[in-house]
Design a protein around this motif. Structure first.
Motif, mmCIF file in Angstrom:
data_model
loop_
_atom_site.group_PDB
_atom_site.id
_atom_site.type_symbol
_atom_site.label_atom_id
_atom_site.label_comp_id
_atom_site.label_asym_id
_atom_site.label_seq_id
_atom_site.Cartn_x
_atom_site.Cartn_y
_atom_site.Cartn_z
ATOM 1 N N ALA A 46 -12.224 11.743 -0.406
ATOM 2 C CA ALA A 46 -12.534 13.090 -0.894
ATOM 3 C C ALA A 46 -14.031 13.315 -0.969
ATOM 4 N N ASP A 47 -14.779 12.304 -1.421
ATOM 5 C CA ASP A 47 -16.241 12.418 -1.478
ATOM 6 C C ASP A 47 -16.839 12.588 -0.094
ATOM 7 N N ALA A 48 -16.127 12.047 0.926
ATOM 8 C CA ALA A 48 -16.619 12.153 2.305
ATOM 9 C C ALA A 48 -16.074 13.389 3.016
ATOM 10 N N GLY A 49 -15.349 14.255 2.291
ATOM 11 C CA GLY A 49 -14.823 15.474 2.878
ATOM 12 C C GLY A 49 -13.524 15.294 3.626
ATOM 13 N N GLN A 50 -12.835 14.165 3.412
ATOM 14 C CA GLN A 50 -11.569 13.882 4.091
ATOM 15 C C GLN A 50 -10.409 13.943 3.087
ATOM 16 N N ASP A 51 -10.288 15.092 2.433
ATOM 17 C CA ASP A 51 -9.279 15.246 1.386
ATOM 18 C C ASP A 51 -7.856 15.096 1.912
ATOM 19 N N GLY A 109 -5.519 -4.603 4.029
ATOM 20 C CA GLY A 109 -5.896 -4.267 2.658
ATOM 21 C C GLY A 109 -7.210 -4.911 2.259
ATOM 22 N N MET A 110 -7.421 -6.157 2.675
ATOM 23 C CA MET A 110 -8.683 -6.837 2.394
ATOM 24 C C MET A 110 -9.842 -6.159 3.122
ATOM 25 N N VAL A 111 -9.601 -5.744 4.359
ATOM 26 C CA VAL A 111 -10.652 -5.087 5.138
ATOM 27 C C VAL A 111 -11.070 -3.772 4.480
ATOM 28 N N VAL A 112 -10.088 -2.954 4.128
ATOM 29 C CA VAL A 112 -10.397 -1.658 3.514
ATOM 30 C C VAL A 112 -11.087 -1.857 2.167
ATOM 31 N N SER A 113 -10.644 -2.837 1.389
ATOM 32 C CA SER A 113 -11.300 -3.114 0.112
ATOM 33 C C SER A 113 -12.756 -3.488 0.325
ATOM 34 N N GLY A 114 -13.022 -4.267 1.370
ATOM 35 C CA GLY A 114 -14.406 -4.622 1.683
ATOM 36 C C GLY A 114 -15.234 -3.409 2.037
ATOM 37 N N VAL A 115 -14.641 -2.477 2.772
ATOM 38 C CA VAL A 115 -15.348 -1.240 3.122
ATOM 39 C C VAL A 115 -15.656 -0.439 1.865
ATOM 40 N N LEU A 116 -14.678 -0.330 0.970
ATOM 41 C CA LEU A 116 -14.890 0.437 -0.265
ATOM 42 C C LEU A 116 -15.956 -0.201 -1.140
ATOM 43 N N LEU A 117 -16.013 -1.528 -1.152
ATOM 44 C CA LEU A 117 -16.985 -2.210 -2.002
ATOM 45 C C LEU A 117 -18.404 -2.119 -1.463
ATOM 46 N N THR A 118 -18.545 -2.143 -0.144
ATOM 47 C CA THR A 118 -19.884 -2.128 0.442
ATOM 48 C C THR A 118 -20.463 -0.730 0.521
ATOM 49 N N ARG A 119 -19.650 0.281 0.338
ATOM 50 C CA ARG A 119 -20.151 1.652 0.357
ATOM 51 C C ARG A 119 -20.716 1.979 -1.015
ATOM 52 N N SER A 120 -21.920 2.563 -1.036
ATOM 53 C CA SER A 120 -22.557 2.915 -2.306
ATOM 54 C C SER A 120 -21.744 3.977 -3.034
ATOM 55 N N PRO A 121 -21.621 3.888 -4.369
ATOM 56 C CA PRO A 121 -20.901 4.908 -5.127
ATOM 57 C C PRO A 121 -21.459 6.299 -4.869
ATOM 58 N N ALA A 122 -20.566 7.244 -4.772
ATOM 59 C CA ALA A 122 -20.975 8.631 -4.500
ATOM 60 C C ALA A 122 -21.683 9.227 -5.715
ATOM 61 N N THR A 123 -22.433 10.301 -5.470
ATOM 62 C CA THR A 123 -23.112 10.994 -6.567
ATOM 63 C C THR A 123 -22.083 11.561 -7.547
ATOM 64 N N ARG A 124 -21.021 12.130 -6.987
ATOM 65 C CA ARG A 124 -19.958 12.647 -7.830
ATOM 66 C C ARG A 124 -18.896 11.569 -7.972
ATOM 67 N N SER A 125 -18.837 10.925 -9.112
ATOM 68 C CA SER A 125 -17.878 9.851 -9.314
ATOM 69 C C SER A 125 -16.542 10.401 -9.785
ATOM 70 N N GLY A 126 -15.467 9.811 -9.300
ATOM 71 C CA GLY A 126 -14.146 10.253 -9.692
ATOM 72 C C GLY A 126 -13.609 9.538 -10.922
ATOM 73 N N TRP A 127 -14.444 8.679 -11.516
ATOM 74 C CA TRP A 127 -13.960 7.906 -12.655
ATOM 75 C C TRP A 127 -14.738 8.265 -13.907
#
Length: 237
Positions: free
Chosen positions: A92-97, A219-237
């Motif tokens: 969603a932060d990347a515009g892929q809702d 699942g491990m690959v995608v988790s690695g992608v999510l972890l290495t990407r910097s947190p967005a300015t608008r956090s969902g948490w």
């Protein structure tokens, strides 16, 4: 001055969105770890058409193990939900809702099937297998394998949502996207494992080992992608 300020910045606390952002981005890794643990604890489930004696022996002799695995698996469904939520927020932060919504829907369907599978195994071990109703025990054991096959479709959709969504957002390479597409195709093939025996049976090697391994690796690959990407300015948490 900048370096000094950075050095004095306290670590993210529990009240910080960054803390939760990172925590939930590791939920895919947590899911894989607990999935393997539960898989080992549960043991080798009898195949389709197993004899009544084999079924009763497995579910009664391994009653404690199966119930422990049910607890671990139930908790692990939460990891699946959080993994999908983290993926959805990133997309969603990347515009892929749209792809994020697909991840949410597929994880909900998959989580429901997992809970049904867990409930059936726990019920068989808790009382049904020892009740003397061999026909019901055999039917539920066979039905569990049917659910494993049918769960291939939401599993494939979850992989597809991550692969296409992250690729469209520019977060993964073309090669990794191609690997994701291959995983989707192999996952959909898992829904065709209806032979009465052998490698391509509901309880065969592909359904029991190959397809789950593909999902675990992705699942491990995608988790690695999510972890290495910097947190967005608008956090969902």
């Amino acid at each position: 001055m900048s370096a000094s300020t950075t050095a004095m910045t306290p670590p993210a606390s529990v009240n910080s969105p960054v803390f939760w952002e990172r925590l939930w981005r590791t939920s895919g890794i947590q899911f894989v770890v607990f999935f393997i643990i539960a898989y080992v604890i549960y043991g080798y489930q009898p195949q389709v058409g197993a004899s009544p004696d084999a079924l009763v022996a497995f579910y009664t002799a391994n009653r404690a193990r199966i119930l422990i695995a049910a607890v671990v698996s139930g908790l692990n469904v939460l990891n699946l939900m959080w993994f999908a939520a983290a993926l959805k927020t990133t997309l969603a932060d990347a515009g892929q809702d749209g792809w994020g919504a697909a991840a949410t829907a597929s994880s909900a369907a998959l989580g429901g099937l997992f809970l049904l599978l867990i409930s059936m195994g726990a019920a068989l071990a808790y009382s049904i297998a020892g009740s003397g109703n061999d026909a019901l025990t055999a039917a539920l054991n066979d039905f569990a394998w049917v659910l494993v096959v049918l769960s291939s479709f939401p599993r494939a959709m979850l992989i597809m949502a991550g692969a296409f969504g992250l690729w469209r957002a520019g977060l993964i390479s073309n090669a990794l996207f191609a690997a994701g597409v291959a995983a989707v195709v192999l996952g959909l093939l898992g829904g065709t494992t209806w032979l009465t025996g052998g490698f391509w049976a509901p309880d065969g090697v592909y359904s029991r080992f190959v397809w789950p391994a593909i999902g675990v690796v992705w699942g491990m690959v995608v988790s690695g992608v999510l972890l290495t990407r910097s947190p967005a300015t608008r956090s969902g948490w």
